[in-house]
Design a protein around this motif. Structure first.
Motif, short mmCIF file in Angstrom:
data_model
loop_
_atom_site.label_atom_id
_atom_site.label_comp_id
_atom_site.label_asym_id
_atom_site.label_seq_id
_atom_site.Cartn_x
_atom_site.Cartn_y
_atom_site.Cartn_z
N GLY A 65 0.84 -1.18 0.00
CA GLY A 65 0.00 0.00 0.00
C GLY A 65 0.88 1.25 0.00
N VAL A 66 0.67 2.10 1.00
CA VAL A 66 1.46 3.34 1.08
C VAL A 66 2.74 3.14 1.90
CG1 VAL A 66 -0.58 4.79 0.83
CG2 VAL A 66 0.17 4.10 3.13
N LEU A 69 10.77 0.28 4.52
CA LEU A 69 10.28 0.39 5.90
C LEU A 69 9.75 -0.94 6.40
CD1 LEU A 69 9.61 2.03 8.39
CD2 LEU A 69 7.47 2.74 7.29
N VAL A 70 9.06 -1.69 5.54
CA VAL A 70 8.56 -3.02 5.92
C VAL A 70 9.71 -3.90 6.38
CG1 VAL A 70 7.45 -5.13 5.07
CG2 VAL A 70 6.57 -2.90 4.37
N VAL A 71 10.80 -3.91 5.62
CA VAL A 71 11.92 -4.79 5.95
C VAL A 71 12.70 -4.26 7.16
CG1 VAL A 71 13.99 -5.90 5.05
CG2 VAL A 71 12.05 -5.52 3.55
N VAL A 72 12.76 -2.93 7.32
CA VAL A 72 13.38 -2.38 8.52
C VAL A 72 12.63 -2.85 9.76
CG1 VAL A 72 13.69 -0.23 9.84
CG2 VAL A 72 14.46 -0.37 7.47
N ASN A 83 -1.86 -8.85 -3.34
CA ASN A 83 -0.73 -8.82 -4.25
C ASN A 83 0.52 -8.22 -3.62
OD1 ASN A 83 -1.79 -10.11 -6.48
ND2 ASN A 83 -2.57 -8.24 -7.43
N ASP A 84 0.35 -7.14 -2.87
CA ASP A 84 1.51 -6.50 -2.26
C ASP A 84 2.19 -7.42 -1.25
OD1 ASP A 84 0.99 -4.27 -3.76
OD2 ASP A 84 0.08 -3.12 -2.14
N LEU A 85 1.39 -8.14 -0.48
CA LEU A 85 1.95 -9.05 0.52
C LEU A 85 2.68 -10.22 -0.13
CD1 LEU A 85 -0.98 -9.18 3.11
CD2 LEU A 85 1.22 -8.03 3.38
N SER A 86 2.27 -10.60 -1.34
CA SER A 86 2.86 -11.75 -2.00
C SER A 86 4.36 -11.60 -2.18
CB SER A 86 2.21 -11.97 -3.37
OG SER A 86 0.85 -12.32 -3.23
#
Length: 311
Positions: free
Chosen positions: A108-109, A114-117, A192-195
């Motif tokens: 998403g936004v 940042l997700v991996v951090v 899709n983004d989580l995939s």
């Protein structure tokens, strides 16, 4: 009798869960897009099977050896587990930098970097708790604030050991067994983004041992369910690949045998263990190994994904 009834209920619950989340038959096939990734995962699976098999043999013939290998904080498996967690933090940091440069992996936004951090921060916390925030390395005296926890060490999880461990183990089973098994190859738009962050189904081969290693915690129902989930997922994959002359068929067959036989030894001869929690320590090592494997896979993916290219 009550114990057997509890086990039957746990097995039934696991069966319904696996049946409820399983993808369609054509979607059950292993999906590593790179043969190197598949080979590494198979290698880790074989290593895990060897460790599980040797642990069972040690319980039968030489329990003191297993205790020496896993029990003390300076034991080989404890040191290796801490090293794997530290390496995972570094690999995740590298992945964050590369995803940030390529502007990929966004949910998403939320930027992929940042997700991996955030992932790296979680693994860092696990690592610091494992080394008791440096106490195991520098050997300082336990501050009074922490002297009341189960192991009298400078960490938080030993104030709530049982609850923390159940949450930790179940989360690992979900991440490395259930999600790779259940995740569809073509997910709906909202997923899709989580995939991007879901590892290929090959990871099941290496992640299944997390479901096992039950002795001291056998009577904790969620972990029993987790064990049967792992077994039923294995059987589902084995049935699909039975006789297809692929490496997966052989690895799955041996993995089922090692998984079942080792668990039988744990439950029937676990009273030979010297400190009773050696088997649980092996599960924690397996989780560290899987976090390292996942971090390496994500770093590989972040390196190879092109800027603006489809996931």
């Amino acid at each position: 009798m009550l114990g057997l009834m509890k086990t039957a209920i746990c097995a039934s619950s696991a069966g319904f869960l696996v049946y409820g989340v399983k993808p369609s038959a054509p979607d059950l096939r292993f999906t590593a897009n790179d043969t190197t990734v598949g080979s590494v995962v198979v290698g880790v699976s074989i290593l895990s099977q060897v460790i599980m098999g040797l642990s069972a043999l040690s319980i039968i013939f030489a329990p003191a050896i297993l205790n020496m290998m896993v029990n003390s904080e300076g034991s080989p498996f404890a040191l290796l587990s801490e090293t794997l967690l530290a390496a995972a933090v570094i690999l995740l940091g590298l992945s964050a930098v590369r995803l940030g440069a390529r502007k990929r992996g966004d949910i998403g936004v939320i930027p992929g970097a940042l997700v991996v951090v955030l992932m790296s921060f979680v693994v860092f916390l696990i690592f610091m708790e494992e080394i008791s925030w440096g106490q195991h390395i520098f050997d300082w005296a336990t501050p009074e604030t922490f002297s009341g926890n189960i192991q009298s060490e400078t960490n938080l999880h030993n104030f709530y050991t049982n609850r923390f461990e159940v949450a930790y183990y179940i989360s690992a089973i979900a991440a490395f067994v259930i999600i790779p098994f259940a995740w569809p190859e073509k997910s709906v738009d909202s997923l899709n983004d989580l995939s991007f962050y879901v590892p290929p189904r090959d990871f099941i081969l290496a992640g299944i041992p997390i479901s096992g290693f039950l002795y001291l915690s056998w009577n904790i129902a969620p972990l029993q369910i987790g064990l049967f989930v792992g077994l039923f997922v294995l059987l589902a994959m084995l049935i699909l690949h039975w006789g297809d002359e692929s490496r997966y068929s052989t690895v799955l067959t041996v993995l089922v045998c090692v998984f079942v036989l080792a668990q039988f030894v744990y439950l029937t001869m676990g009273d030979r263990l010297i400190h009773v929690h050696e088997v649980d320590e092996l599960r924690e090592f397996q989780i560290s190994l899987m976090l390292f494997l996942y971090s390496g896979w994500l770093a590989w993916k972040a390196t190879n994904v092109r800027t603006g290219a489809p996931t």
